[in-house]
Design a protein around this motif. Structure first.
Motif, PDB file in Angstrom:
ATOM      1  N   MET A 151      -3.218   9.564   6.894  1.00 37.62           N
ATOM      2  CA  MET A 151      -2.115   8.753   7.421  1.00 37.62           C
ATOM      3  C   MET A 151      -1.459   7.951   6.307  1.00 37.62           C
ATOM      4  SD  MET A 151      -1.935   5.971  10.523  1.00 37.62           S
ATOM      5  CE  MET A 151      -2.203   7.197  11.790  1.00 37.62           C
ATOM      6  N   MET A 152      -2.263   7.323   5.456  1.00 39.54           N
ATOM      7  CA  MET A 152      -1.685   6.528   4.372  1.00 39.54           C
ATOM      8  C   MET A 152      -1.001   7.437   3.353  1.00 39.54           C
ATOM      9  SD  MET A 152      -0.875   3.561   3.261  1.00 39.54           S
ATOM     10  CE  MET A 152      -1.751   2.564   4.450  1.00 39.54           C
TER      11      MET A 152
ATOM     12  N   GLY B  22       2.549   1.665  -3.378  1.00 39.08           N
ATOM     13  CA  GLY B  22       1.585   1.800  -4.460  1.00 39.08           C
ATOM     14  C   GLY B  22       1.445   0.621  -5.390  1.00 39.08           C
ATOM     15  N   THR B  23       1.898  -0.567  -4.972  1.00 37.81           N
ATOM     16  CA  THR B  23       1.751  -1.734  -5.836  1.00 37.81           C
ATOM     17  C   THR B  23       0.429  -2.464  -5.603  1.00 37.81           C
ATOM     18  OG1 THR B  23       2.997  -3.121  -4.285  1.00 37.81           O
ATOM     19  CG2 THR B  23       4.240  -2.069  -6.087  1.00 37.81           C
ATOM     20  N   GLN B  24      -0.279  -2.120  -4.555  1.00 37.75           N
ATOM     21  CA  GLN B  24      -1.603  -2.666  -4.268  1.00 37.75           C
ATOM     22  C   GLN B  24      -2.513  -1.524  -3.849  1.00 37.75           C
ATOM     23  OE1 GLN B  24      -2.741  -5.880  -4.487  1.00 37.75           O
ATOM     24  NE2 GLN B  24      -0.760  -6.461  -5.344  1.00 37.75           N
ATOM     25  N   PRO B  25      -3.806  -1.611  -4.169  1.00 41.74           N
ATOM     26  CA  PRO B  25      -4.727  -0.555  -3.729  1.00 41.74           C
ATOM     27  C   PRO B  25      -4.894  -0.579  -2.212  1.00 41.74           C
ATOM     28  CG  PRO B  25      -5.921  -2.305  -4.864  1.00 41.74           C
ATOM     29  CD  PRO B  25      -4.460  -2.635  -4.971  1.00 41.74           C
ATOM     30  N   VAL B  26      -5.037   0.596  -1.642  1.00 42.94           N
ATOM     31  CA  VAL B  26      -5.213   0.735  -0.196  1.00 42.94           C
ATOM     32  C   VAL B  26      -6.680   0.446   0.146  1.00 42.94           C
ATOM     33  CG1 VAL B  26      -5.062   2.337   1.746  1.00 42.94           C
ATOM     34  CG2 VAL B  26      -3.415   2.500  -0.130  1.00 42.94           C
ATOM     35  N   PRO B  27      -6.924  -0.452   1.101  1.00 44.12           N
ATOM     36  CA  PRO B  27      -8.308  -0.692   1.519  1.00 44.12           C
ATOM     37  C   PRO B  27      -8.953   0.602   2.017  1.00 44.12           C
ATOM     38  CG  PRO B  27      -6.846  -2.319   2.488  1.00 44.12           C
ATOM     39  CD  PRO B  27      -5.978  -1.278   1.847  1.00 44.12           C
TER      40      PRO B  27
ATOM     41  N   TRP C 163       0.845  -1.202   0.000  1.00 46.57           N
ATOM     42  CA  TRP C 163       0.000   0.000   0.000  1.00 46.57           C
ATOM     43  C   TRP C 163       0.880   1.252   0.000  1.00 46.57           C
ATOM     44  CZ3 TRP C 163      -2.938  -2.220   4.759  1.00 46.57           C
ATOM     45  CH2 TRP C 163      -3.711  -3.322   4.362  1.00 46.57           C
ATOM     46  N   ALA C 164       1.952   1.202   0.789  1.00 43.97           N
ATOM     47  CA  ALA C 164       2.829   2.370   0.909  1.00 43.97           C
ATOM     48  C   ALA C 164       3.569   2.673  -0.391  1.00 43.97           C
ATOM     49  CB  ALA C 164       3.825   2.181   2.055  1.00 43.97           C
TER      50      ALA C 164
ATOM     51  N   LEU D 243       0.637  10.128   4.036  1.00 41.92           N
ATOM     52  CA  LEU D 243       1.963  10.383   4.617  1.00 41.92           C
ATOM     53  C   LEU D 243       2.867   9.169   4.482  1.00 41.92           C
ATOM     54  CD1 LEU D 243       1.092  12.309   7.903  1.00 41.92           C
ATOM     55  CD2 LEU D 243       2.227  13.218   5.872  1.00 41.92           C
ATOM     56  N   MET D 244       2.313   7.983   4.714  1.00 47.89           N
ATOM     57  CA  MET D 244       3.115   6.768   4.605  1.00 47.89           C
ATOM     58  C   MET D 244       3.615   6.582   3.171  1.00 47.89           C
ATOM     59  SD  MET D 244       2.264   2.876   5.813  1.00 47.89           S
ATOM     60  CE  MET D 244       2.742   3.099   7.524  1.00 47.89           C
ATOM     61  N   GLN D 245       2.811   6.954   2.206  1.00 46.73           N
ATOM     62  CA  GLN D 245       3.185   6.780   0.803  1.00 46.73           C
ATOM     63  C   GLN D 245       4.270   7.752   0.347  1.00 46.73           C
ATOM     64  OE1 GLN D 245      -0.812   7.014  -0.752  1.00 46.73           O
ATOM     65  NE2 GLN D 245      -0.933   4.791  -0.937  1.00 46.73           N
ATOM     66  N   ARG D 246       4.537   8.789   1.104  1.00 49.81           N
ATOM     67  CA  ARG D 246       5.620   9.721   0.750  1.00 49.81           C
ATOM     68  C   ARG D 246       6.992   9.070   0.858  1.00 49.81           C
ATOM     69  NH1 ARG D 246       4.166  15.310   3.847  1.00 49.81           N
ATOM     70  NH2 ARG D 246       2.221  15.730   2.754  1.00 49.81           N
ATOM     71  N   LEU D 247       7.127   8.142   1.775  1.00 47.83           N
ATOM     72  CA  LEU D 247       8.384   7.410   2.005  1.00 47.83           C
ATOM     73  C   LEU D 247       9.546   8.321   2.403  1.00 47.83           C
ATOM     74  CD1 LEU D 247       8.213   4.841  -0.932  1.00 47.83           C
ATOM     75  CD2 LEU D 247       7.473   4.488   1.441  1.00 47.83           C
ATOM     76  N   ASP D 248       9.261   9.535   2.827  1.00 45.08           N
ATOM     77  CA  ASP D 248      10.319  10.480   3.208  1.00 45.08           C
ATOM     78  C   ASP D 248      10.836  10.255   4.626  1.00 45.08           C
ATOM     79  OD1 ASP D 248       8.091  11.364   4.590  1.00 45.08           O
ATOM     80  OD2 ASP D 248       8.300  13.451   3.978  1.00 45.08           O
ATOM     81  N   TYR D 249      10.330   9.283   5.302  1.00 42.45           N
ATOM     82  CA  TYR D 249      10.701   8.972   6.680  1.00 42.45           C
ATOM     83  C   TYR D 249      11.655   7.789   6.752  1.00 42.45           C
ATOM     84  CZ  TYR D 249       7.103   5.694   5.461  1.00 42.45           C
ATOM     85  OH  TYR D 249       6.370   4.764   4.786  1.00 42.45           O
TER      86      TYR D 249
END
Length: 91
Positions: free
Chosen positions: A77-78, A65-70, A62-63, A80-86
């Motif tokens: 929150m998701m 982007g290879t699968q759709p987020v439920p 999900w983070a 932010l998680m998808q930014r991967l800047d952390y």
């Protein structure tokens, strides 16, 4: 100002976020927790706790982007998680 999580909850969630079973998941999920947990509301904390019940491969998919987020995890929150800047980068 967002209410702070109590110390016991913070420690428990931090441990769970950093001890996922693989180094990659530990870094992604644990790094996300470290970066953003300080500003979470109780509702966001509950959402993250629910996220921790999911399989690491799903969270990571999900983070990146290879699968759709439920639907239940779609939102700020998701995003932010998808930014991967952390993610920590070894040099």
């Amino acid at each position: 100002m967002a209410p702070m999580l109590d110390d016991v909850t913070t420690k428990r969630l931090r441990w769970r976020a950093h001890h996922r079973g693989t180094k990659e998941a530990d870094r992604m999920i644990g790094g996300f927790f470290d970066r953003y947990c300080g500003g979470w509301t109780p509702e966001e904390q509950a959402l993250f706790e629910a996220l921790l019940e999911e399989q690491d491969v799903d969270i990571m998919a999900w983070a990146i982007g290879t699968q759709p987020v439920p639907e239940r995890f779609q939102g700020p929150m998701m995003t932010l998680m998808q930014r991967l800047d952390y993610l920590p980068i070894d040099r």
